[in-house]
Design an enzyme around this catalytic site. Structure first.
Site, PDB file in Angstrom:
ATOM      1  N   HIS A 290      15.412  19.631  69.950  1.00 29.43           N
ATOM      2  CA  HIS A 290      16.794  19.299  70.369  1.00 29.43           C
ATOM      3  C   HIS A 290      16.733  18.105  71.321  1.00 29.43           C
ATOM      4  O   HIS A 290      16.347  18.257  72.481  1.00 29.43           O
ATOM      5  CB  HIS A 290      17.438  20.488  71.086  1.00 29.43           C
ATOM      6  CG  HIS A 290      18.862  20.258  71.518  1.00 29.43           C
ATOM      7  ND1 HIS A 290      19.832  21.224  71.403  1.00 29.43           N
ATOM      8  CD2 HIS A 290      19.488  19.188  72.081  1.00 29.43           C
ATOM      9  CE1 HIS A 290      20.982  20.759  71.860  1.00 29.43           C
ATOM     10  NE2 HIS A 290      20.799  19.518  72.294  1.00 29.43           N
TER      11      HIS A 290
ATOM     12  N   HIS B 208      18.760  14.158  72.431  1.00 37.03           N
ATOM     13  CA  HIS B 208      19.783  13.116  72.275  1.00 37.03           C
ATOM     14  C   HIS B 208      19.099  11.770  72.479  1.00 37.03           C
ATOM     15  O   HIS B 208      18.658  11.466  73.597  1.00 37.03           O
ATOM     16  CB  HIS B 208      20.907  13.299  73.297  1.00 37.03           C
ATOM     17  CG  HIS B 208      21.589  14.630  73.174  1.00 37.03           C
ATOM     18  ND1 HIS B 208      22.687  14.817  72.370  1.00 37.03           N
ATOM     19  CD2 HIS B 208      21.294  15.846  73.707  1.00 37.03           C
ATOM     20  CE1 HIS B 208      23.052  16.096  72.427  1.00 37.03           C
ATOM     21  NE2 HIS B 208      22.216  16.739  73.223  1.00 37.03           N
TER      22      HIS B 208
ATOM     23  N   ARG C 221      20.682   8.882  71.523  1.00 37.71           N
ATOM     24  CA  ARG C 221      21.745   7.877  71.694  1.00 37.71           C
ATOM     25  C   ARG C 221      21.584   6.730  70.702  1.00 37.71           C
ATOM     26  O   ARG C 221      20.950   6.874  69.678  1.00 37.71           O
ATOM     27  CB  ARG C 221      21.809   7.363  73.143  1.00 37.71           C
ATOM     28  CG  ARG C 221      21.794   8.447  74.227  1.00 37.71           C
ATOM     29  CD  ARG C 221      22.916   9.439  74.108  1.00 37.71           C
ATOM     30  NE  ARG C 221      23.059  10.251  75.320  1.00 37.71           N
ATOM     31  CZ  ARG C 221      23.640  11.439  75.360  1.00 37.71           C
ATOM     32  NH1 ARG C 221      24.113  12.007  74.252  1.00 37.71           N
ATOM     33  NH2 ARG C 221      23.756  12.103  76.489  1.00 37.71           N
TER      34      ARG C 221
ATOM     35  N   LYS D  27      24.858  20.494  62.807  1.00 36.84           N
ATOM     36  CA  LYS D  27      25.159  20.888  64.189  1.00 36.84           C
ATOM     37  C   LYS D  27      26.608  21.289  64.336  1.00 36.84           C
ATOM     38  O   LYS D  27      27.508  20.541  63.953  1.00 36.84           O
ATOM     39  CB  LYS D  27      24.851  19.708  65.125  1.00 36.84           C
ATOM     40  CG  LYS D  27      25.111  19.971  66.604  1.00 36.84           C
ATOM     41  CD  LYS D  27      24.138  20.996  67.163  1.00 36.84           C
ATOM     42  CE  LYS D  27      24.504  21.412  68.592  1.00 36.84           C
ATOM     43  NZ  LYS D  27      23.859  20.611  69.609  1.00 36.84           N
TER      44      LYS D  27
ATOM     45  N   HIS E 244      25.933  24.661  69.404  1.00 33.78           N
ATOM     46  CA  HIS E 244      26.249  24.613  70.842  1.00 33.78           C
ATOM     47  C   HIS E 244      27.110  25.836  71.104  1.00 33.78           C
ATOM     48  O   HIS E 244      28.294  25.851  70.776  1.00 33.78           O
ATOM     49  CB  HIS E 244      26.980  23.322  71.221  1.00 33.78           C
ATOM     50  CG  HIS E 244      27.289  23.264  72.694  1.00 33.78           C
ATOM     51  ND1 HIS E 244      26.635  22.425  73.573  1.00 33.78           N
ATOM     52  CD2 HIS E 244      28.155  23.985  73.441  1.00 33.78           C
ATOM     53  CE1 HIS E 244      27.094  22.637  74.793  1.00 33.78           C
ATOM     54  NE2 HIS E 244      28.032  23.574  74.747  1.00 33.78           N
TER      55      HIS E 244
ATOM     56  N   HIS F 168      19.844  25.403  73.357  1.00 31.19           N
ATOM     57  CA  HIS F 168      19.831  25.464  74.829  1.00 31.19           C
ATOM     58  C   HIS F 168      20.382  26.776  75.376  1.00 31.19           C
ATOM     59  O   HIS F 168      21.388  26.804  76.085  1.00 31.19           O
ATOM     60  CB  HIS F 168      20.518  24.256  75.462  1.00 31.19           C
ATOM     61  CG  HIS F 168      21.833  23.823  74.850  1.00 31.19           C
ATOM     62  ND1 HIS F 168      22.817  24.703  74.490  1.00 31.19           N
ATOM     63  CD2 HIS F 168      22.310  22.590  74.561  1.00 31.19           C
ATOM     64  CE1 HIS F 168      23.853  24.030  74.001  1.00 31.19           C
ATOM     65  NE2 HIS F 168      23.560  22.736  74.023  1.00 31.19           N
TER      66      HIS F 168
ATOM     67  N   ASP G 181      16.800  19.168  75.003  1.00 28.57           N
ATOM     68  CA  ASP G 181      18.179  18.731  75.255  1.00 28.57           C
ATOM     69  C   ASP G 181      18.194  17.526  76.187  1.00 28.57           C
ATOM     70  O   ASP G 181      19.135  17.355  76.976  1.00 28.57           O
ATOM     71  CB  ASP G 181      19.053  19.877  75.811  1.00 28.57           C
ATOM     72  CG  ASP G 181      20.532  19.540  75.784  1.00 28.57           C
ATOM     73  OD1 ASP G 181      20.937  18.656  75.010  1.00 28.57           O
ATOM     74  OD2 ASP G 181      21.282  20.167  76.562  1.00 28.57           O
TER      75      ASP G 181
ATOM     76  N   HIS H 236      22.382   9.823  80.476  1.00 25.96           N
ATOM     77  CA  HIS H 236      23.626   9.123  80.818  1.00 25.96           C
ATOM     78  C   HIS H 236      23.265   8.159  81.943  1.00 25.96           C
ATOM     79  O   HIS H 236      22.440   8.508  82.795  1.00 25.96           O
ATOM     80  CB  HIS H 236      24.692  10.098  81.329  1.00 25.96           C
ATOM     81  CG  HIS H 236      25.204  11.066  80.309  1.00 25.96           C
ATOM     82  ND1 HIS H 236      26.216  10.744  79.424  1.00 25.96           N
ATOM     83  CD2 HIS H 236      24.851  12.336  80.018  1.00 25.96           C
ATOM     84  CE1 HIS H 236      26.462  11.792  78.644  1.00 25.96           C
ATOM     85  NE2 HIS H 236      25.642  12.768  78.963  1.00 25.96           N
TER      86      HIS H 236
ATOM     87  N   ALA I 290      28.006  15.363  81.628  1.00 31.06           N
ATOM     88  CA  ALA I 290      27.058  16.472  81.477  1.00 31.06           C
ATOM     89  C   ALA I 290      25.840  15.992  80.712  1.00 31.06           C
ATOM     90  O   ALA I 290      25.973  15.388  79.647  1.00 31.06           O
ATOM     91  CB  ALA I 290      27.721  17.621  80.728  1.00 31.06           C
TER      92      ALA I 290
HETATM   93  C1  NCD Z   1      24.682  16.687  75.877  1.00 28.39           C
HETATM   94  C2  NCD Z   1      24.968  15.178  75.784  1.00 28.39           C
HETATM   95  O1  NCD Z   1      25.081  14.521  76.826  1.00 28.39           O
HETATM   96  O2  NCD Z   1      25.047  14.669  74.673  1.00 28.39           O
HETATM   97  N1  NCD Z   1      24.961  17.112  77.235  1.00 28.39           N
HETATM   98  C3  NCD Z   1      24.513  18.230  77.833  1.00 28.39           C
HETATM   99  O3  NCD Z   1      24.936  18.479  78.963  1.00 28.39           O
HETATM  100  N2  NCD Z   1      23.648  19.023  77.264  1.00 28.39           N
HETATM  101  C4  NCD Z   1      25.465  17.437  74.859  1.00 28.39           C
HETATM  102  C5  NCD Z   1      25.008  18.853  74.625  1.00 28.39           C
HETATM  103  O4  NCD Z   1      23.857  19.108  74.256  1.00 28.39           O
HETATM  104  O5  NCD Z   1      25.801  19.794  74.794  1.00 28.39           O
HETATM  105 ZN    ZN Z   2      22.171  18.691  73.519  1.00 31.09          ZN
HETATM  106 ZN    ZN Z   3      24.961  21.260  73.520  1.00 30.80          ZN
END
Ligand code: NCD
Ligand code: ZN
Ligand code: ZN
Length: 348
Positions: A17, A19, A21, A103, A140, A178, A251, A255, A267
């Site tokens: 899992h 991200h 981007r 997802k 999620h 998560h 996860d 950001h 988040a």
């Molecule tokens: C994730 C994101 O920033 O894409 N943020 C997070 O707090 N985990 C999205 C997600 O996995 O829910």
């Molecule tokens: Zn995530």
């Molecule tokens: Zn998530």
């Protein structure tokens, strides 16, 4: 393996899992994940989201182009489900090896989830097709009902959404992403082998006090939000239990620092640069280093019906200083454990 073990060689792990981007952020973070992991399940919550096999192919190409030379890393793509997902395109993408999973974001649950699913009933034909072809559903697992307290949204999701869904589609393969609560741990533990969960480094290391006591710490804010200590302890027991239902999913969700340190902070916790060091430190604290390989390198491939990786990585007991910032092509990212020291280091 005794208490004095100071190097640990395990089969190359995967991140189930992440991200990554897009654009400059992708180019800045991809190498961190590729340095630690052989493969990763790449989340599709770009804006606009990765909702079709054509978009996933293009995104996969951009990820591969962003990797450092000779990275030896394979991105495993996911389809962002919406109320309008075409089951035929999803199934074709799966058959052609573009999609490893799909997802489910409840609309509004988290970052870039606005186009997510409004009601599970709307995607029943898609889920039926996934059950038929064995394509895993990554979830999620939080409700978005404004009447439900944010700390309860995961447990309520299990009752209101997941249990009825699995009653209707008992052979659907589900990864509860998560996991953050003892309720999720209990649900997944008792479910059939078609249900598994990923666990992040942050939910193994911190409880909600870490985020809120002595000042608000936006870099420890992610969704699902960290819970009470009893939940963290349940997650640590699950991760170190040796059960094949629990496996590594960072996860990692970068950001920019300014977007986290804001009146309405985003988040997501960026943990990719020291993810293995973070997990190893936790397994060591639990006296369970002999179970790290299962969690990091064996249980995930078994669930996803993929071969385990060739090759190994070695972690050594050594002081790892986590920098306060990591540059992402001109914008700063604050990594998980920023400014702390971890007791393990990835060799090489
Ligand atoms: C994730 C994101 O920033 O894409 N943020 C997070 O707090 N985990 C999205 C997600 O996995 O829910
Ligand atoms: Zn995530
Ligand atoms: Zn998530």
């Amino acid at each position: 393996m005794g208490a004095a073990m100071d190097a640990l060689t395990i089969r190359r792990p995967d991140d189930w899992h992440v991200h990554l981007r897009d654009g400059a952020m992708l180019r800045a973070v991809a190498g961190h994940t590729a340095r630690q992991f052989a493969r990763a399940i790449v989340m599709p919550n770009l804006s606009p989201p990765v909702t079709t096999s054509a978009l996933a192919r293009d995104y996969r190409d951009r990820i591969i182009a962003a990797l450092p030379q000779g990275a030896g890393f394979t991105p495993l793509m996911t389809c962002y489900l919406t109320d309008h997902t075409d089951p035929d395109d999803l199934a074709r993408g799966a058959a052609e090896g573009v999609f490893t999973a799909a997802k489910l974001y409840p609309a509004g649950a988290t970052t870039n989830s606005a186009s997510g699913v409004t009601r599970v009933a709307a995607i029943l034909p898609v889920l039926e097709r996934m059950q038929e072809i064995g394509l895993p559903l990554c979830v999620h697992g939080e409700v978005t009902d404004p009447a439900v307290d944010i700390f309860d949204r995961e447990a309520v999701f299990i009752e209101r959404v997941l249990i009825p869904l699995l009653r209707d589609l008992p052979a659907l393969r589900v990864v509860f992403e998560h996991a953050t609560t003892r309720e999720a741990v209990a649900f997944v533990s008792e479910a059939p082998d078609t249900v598994a969960a990923t666990i992040t480094p942050q939910h193994l290391h911190i409880n909600r006090n870490a985020m809120l006591v002595g000042g608000i710490r936006p870099h420890l804010y992610c969704l699902p939000v960290a819970k009470r200590e009893e939940h963290r302890l349940a997650l640590r027991r699950a991760a170190t239990s040796g059960s094949g239902k629990f496996f590594l999913g960072t996860d990692s969700a970068p950001h920019p620092q300014h977007a986290k340190e804001s009146g309405c902070g985003c988040a997501g916790i960026f943990n990719a640069p020291f993810a293995l060091e973070s997990y190893a430190t936790m397994f060591d604290e639990e006296g369970a280093l002999d179970r790290l390989e299962g969690f990091a390198s064996l249980h995930g491939p078994r669930f996803y019906r993929l071969p385990v990786n060739e090759g190994t990585v070695t972690l050594e007991r050594a002081d790892s200083a986590v920098p306060p910032h990591i540059d992402a092509g001109g914008t700063a990212l604050v990594p998980f454990h920023a400014g702390e020291r971890l007791g393990w280091r990835l060799r090489g």
